[in-house]
Scaffold this motif. Structure first.
Motif, short mmCIF file in Angstrom:
data_model
loop_
_atom_site.label_atom_id
_atom_site.label_comp_id
_atom_site.label_asym_id
_atom_site.label_seq_id
_atom_site.Cartn_x
_atom_site.Cartn_y
_atom_site.Cartn_z
N GLY A 155 0.82 -1.21 0.00
CA GLY A 155 0.00 0.00 0.00
C GLY A 155 0.85 1.25 0.00
O GLY A 155 1.87 1.34 0.71
N GLY A 156 0.47 2.27 -0.80
CA GLY A 156 1.21 3.53 -0.83
C GLY A 156 2.55 3.39 -1.51
O GLY A 156 2.73 2.64 -2.46
N LEU A 157 3.51 4.18 -0.99
CA LEU A 157 4.91 4.17 -1.48
C LEU A 157 4.99 4.41 -2.98
O LEU A 157 5.76 3.78 -3.69
N ARG A 158 4.20 5.34 -3.49
CA ARG A 158 4.11 5.52 -4.94
C ARG A 158 5.40 6.06 -5.55
O ARG A 158 5.75 5.73 -6.68
N GLU A 159 6.13 6.88 -4.81
CA GLU A 159 7.40 7.40 -5.34
C GLU A 159 8.40 6.25 -5.55
O GLU A 159 9.08 6.17 -6.57
N LEU A 160 8.47 5.35 -4.57
CA LEU A 160 9.35 4.19 -4.67
C LEU A 160 8.89 3.27 -5.80
O LEU A 160 9.70 2.75 -6.57
N LYS A 161 7.56 3.06 -5.92
CA LYS A 161 7.03 2.20 -6.97
C LYS A 161 7.34 2.75 -8.36
O LYS A 161 7.70 2.00 -9.28
N GLN A 162 7.21 4.08 -8.53
CA GLN A 162 7.52 4.68 -9.83
C GLN A 162 9.01 4.50 -10.16
O GLN A 162 9.38 4.22 -11.31
N TRP A 163 9.85 4.68 -9.14
CA TRP A 163 11.30 4.52 -9.34
C TRP A 163 11.61 3.09 -9.79
O TRP A 163 12.42 2.87 -10.68
N LEU A 164 10.95 2.11 -9.17
CA LEU A 164 11.17 0.70 -9.52
C LEU A 164 10.60 0.38 -10.90
O LEU A 164 11.20 -0.37 -11.67
N ASP A 165 9.44 0.96 -11.23
CA ASP A 165 8.81 0.72 -12.53
C ASP A 165 9.74 1.14 -13.67
O ASP A 165 9.83 0.45 -14.70
N ARG A 166 10.43 2.26 -13.49
CA ARG A 166 11.31 2.77 -14.55
C ARG A 166 12.51 1.83 -14.78
O ARG A 166 13.19 1.95 -15.79
N ARG A 167 12.77 0.95 -13.83
CA ARG A 167 13.92 0.06 -13.93
C ARG A 167 13.53 -1.39 -14.19
O ARG A 167 14.36 -2.28 -14.11
N THR A 168 12.26 -1.62 -14.53
CA THR A 168 11.78 -2.98 -14.73
C THR A 168 12.55 -3.70 -15.83
O THR A 168 12.92 -4.87 -15.70
N ALA A 169 12.81 -3.01 -16.94
CA ALA A 169 13.48 -3.65 -18.08
C ALA A 169 14.99 -3.39 -18.09
O ALA A 169 15.66 -3.66 -19.08
N ALA A 170 15.52 -2.90 -16.97
CA ALA A 170 16.92 -2.46 -16.95
C ALA A 170 17.92 -3.60 -16.92
O ALA A 170 19.12 -3.38 -17.04
N PHE A 171 17.46 -4.87 -16.75
CA PHE A 171 18.37 -6.01 -16.76
C PHE A 171 18.46 -6.65 -18.14
O PHE A 171 19.16 -7.64 -18.31
N GLY A 172 17.73 -6.10 -19.11
CA GLY A 172 17.68 -6.70 -20.44
C GLY A 172 18.78 -6.18 -21.36
O GLY A 172 19.46 -5.19 -21.07
N GLU A 173 18.92 -6.84 -22.52
CA GLU A 173 19.93 -6.47 -23.49
C GLU A 173 19.64 -5.09 -24.10
O GLU A 173 20.57 -4.35 -24.45
N ARG A 174 18.34 -4.74 -24.21
CA ARG A 174 17.98 -3.44 -24.79
C ARG A 174 18.54 -2.30 -23.95
O ARG A 174 19.00 -1.29 -24.47
N ALA A 175 18.51 -2.48 -22.62
CA ALA A 175 19.06 -1.46 -21.72
C ALA A 175 20.57 -1.33 -21.88
O ALA A 175 21.12 -0.23 -21.82
N ARG A 176 21.28 -2.48 -22.10
CA ARG A 176 22.72 -2.41 -22.30
C ARG A 176 23.04 -1.66 -23.59
O ARG A 176 23.96 -0.85 -23.63
N GLN A 177 22.26 -1.94 -24.64
CA GLN A 177 22.49 -1.27 -25.92
C GLN A 177 22.21 0.23 -25.82
O GLN A 177 22.80 1.03 -26.52
N PHE A 178 21.30 0.60 -24.91
CA PHE A 178 20.96 2.00 -24.69
C PHE A 178 22.05 2.73 -23.91
O PHE A 178 22.05 3.96 -23.82
N GLY A 179 22.97 1.94 -23.34
CA GLY A 179 24.07 2.53 -22.57
C GLY A 179 23.86 2.54 -21.08
O GLY A 179 24.61 3.19 -20.34
#
Length: 502
Positions: free
Chosen positions: A235-259
């Protein structure tokens, strides 16, 4: 492979490869042998010396199962060879064998033959430390596992035995889920996933992750938590949730190619019972990654020198199955007494803390660390420096809007429709309640209704709230001091509109 090739070209006589994967290493060594125009031989106590993949090569004695006889036969080889000694290190407890191996190393320096000791653990007597070069064979990487999956898919499609229902991104997630397994373990995990329901789909990502549980259990230092709670359970913690959402795909190859580099981790500070541990579990589920819990109490064992070794082992296990979320719960308790470590425990805590800090700063494996802490006084200042974590969040007591959401979550989790209750009134009554105290109030009300033999009503919930004395009341001064410290030093986990106004 480059390092191995270089050592063989430089005529290093003795190499030691640390790996569980005999068949995979033999295949790699077969490629190296062909590239150098050498024959590949292997030795085991059961079969003795034998050729691998070809009958071409020197004539070998009939029975070479005895280690001393095998070393004598290797010394007499007339052709350049790569000789793999499987599970040989335990025999090196015998001094005559150590002497024979040292003499063999000296005689091979003038030849094109290299002897490779292959074992899952590193065991070397002091006499051989200067004679042997040690290489750790990494577990199969993304490309090897991709090739394995393609081969399995080709076999399945050729035989029409199962269907493949994976998008490109899901296939990538499935391969990442298998990272940390040996090639054989990954093959078994993929086969098991197909056998379960006759298809390979996104649901199998978690099944493959569960295969890692065996790896974790054998280490004895980490706990494996299967994916369960998601961010919707928090419940709540929307600032933390938004921060985590932006990093959901950050472990993928597309993120590495993006730098982008892989996310490093977060430090969650806050009041007890406000969802720090739940958030750690939810991050892993939200990102579809396995969750490991590091218990600092297990790291500090009774044997001198073993605490540092335990930490190294735990880190090695976490990195071997990365990408992974590593949860260090109540980190301040495990690191308390760092300042006085030199006089109280011989510096053990300080050394372990130093090793942990160095790893947090220098780690390259995709291990996302979620450290939680309740008391900032117990945290060494070095841990709070930027670079160890991507962000430091402060989780405060929930405001009115957040308490409404938490009441809805816990009522619906227990089979009640939140619309049947005035959660707004409940949220107003539960001033200074933490998320855990809201949950306990709902449970207490359910007990009350069950005891009366009636369905849960608003009055049960209101009475349970009124009879509860929250921690924020009994420890008000401590919580005020914690809030004051966090202001300006940490990032609030809740949006400004949800902040406490009571």
């Amino acid at each position: 492979m480059e390092e191995l090739d270089l050592l063989i070209r430089a005529r290093y006589p003795l190499l030691y490869l640390v790996s569980w994967e005999e068949h995979r290493v033999e295949a790699l060594l077969g490629e190296v042998a062909r590239a150098h125009g050498k024959v590949l031989l292997t030795w085991s106590v059961r079969r003795g010396l034998r050729h691998v993949g070809s009958t071409r090569g020197p004539v070998l004695p009939e029975d070479t199962r005895n280690p001393l006889e095998a070393l004598a036969a290797i010394e007499k080889l007339s052709e350049p060879a790569l000789v793999v000694l499987e599970d040989f290190p335990p025999y090196l407890e015998e001094k005559p064998l150590v002497r024979a191996l040292r003499e063999l190393a000296h005689s091979l320096k003038s030849t094109f033959t290299t002897v490779v000791l292959l074992s899952p653990t590193l065991q070397l007597p002091a006499e051989l430390e200067k004679e042997v070069s040690v290489l750790d064979v990494p577990l199969p990487g993304f490309e090897e596992l991709t090739q394995l999956l393609k081969e399995i898919v080709a076999v399945v499609r050729r035989g029409n035995k199962a269907s493949i229902e994976l998008t490109r991104e899901e296939a990538e997630q499935l391969i990442k889920a298998a990272q940390g397994l040996t090639l054989s373990e990954a093959e078994n995990a993929f086969a098991k996933a197909i056998a379960k329901d006759g298809k390979l789909s996104a649901e199998d990502i978690r099944r493959v992750q569960d295969e890692k549980r065996q790896v974790i259990r054998k280490s004895g230092l980490l706990e494996y938590y299967p994916p369960g709670e998601d961010l919707g359970s928090v419940g709540g913690l929307r600032e933390l949730k938004q921060w985590l959402d932006r990093r959901t795909a950050a472990f993928g190859e597309r993120a590495r190619q993006f730098g982008l580099p892989e996310p490093r981790g977060v430090l969650l500070l806050g009041v007890q019972g406000c969802g720090k541990s739940l958030t750690a579990k939810a991050i892993a589920a939200h990102w579809n990654l396995p969750l490991l819990r590091l218990d600092m109490g297990r790291i500090f064992s009774g044997l001198v020198g073993s605490s540092e070794e335990n930490l190294r082992k735990a880190i090695h296990v976490a990195e071997s199955i990365a990408p992974v979320v590593l949860w260090v719960d109540e980190v301040e308790k495990g690191l308390s007494g760092v300042a006085s470590s030199g006089t109280t425990d011989g510096g053990v805590t300080a050394r372990v803390f130093g090793a942990l800090l160095t790893w947090l700063q220098e780690k390259t494996a995709p291990v996302f660390v979620v450290a939680t802490a309740n008391r900032i006084e117990g945290l060494p200042p070095e841990l709070l420096r930027k670079g160890r974590f991507d962000e430091i969040f402060f989780i405060d007591l929930p405001g009115v809007a957040e308490r409404r959401e938490i009441f809805r979550i816990h009522l619906e989790r227990r089979g009640r429709k939140a619309g049947g209750y005035d959660v707004g009134v409940l949220a107003e009554l539960a001033v200074d309640f933490s998320g855990a105290e809201v949950e306990q109030a709902v449970i207490a009300a359910l007990y009350e209704a069950f005891g009366e033999g009636v369905e849960l009503e608003q009055r049960h919930l209101e009475r349970a709230i009124q009879e509860t004395f929250p921690l924020a009341v009994t420890l008000r001064d401590e919580i005020l001091r914690l809030r004051e410290w966090a202001r300006g030093r940490t990032r609030p986990a809740s949006l400004a509109g949800e902040a406490r106004k009571e």
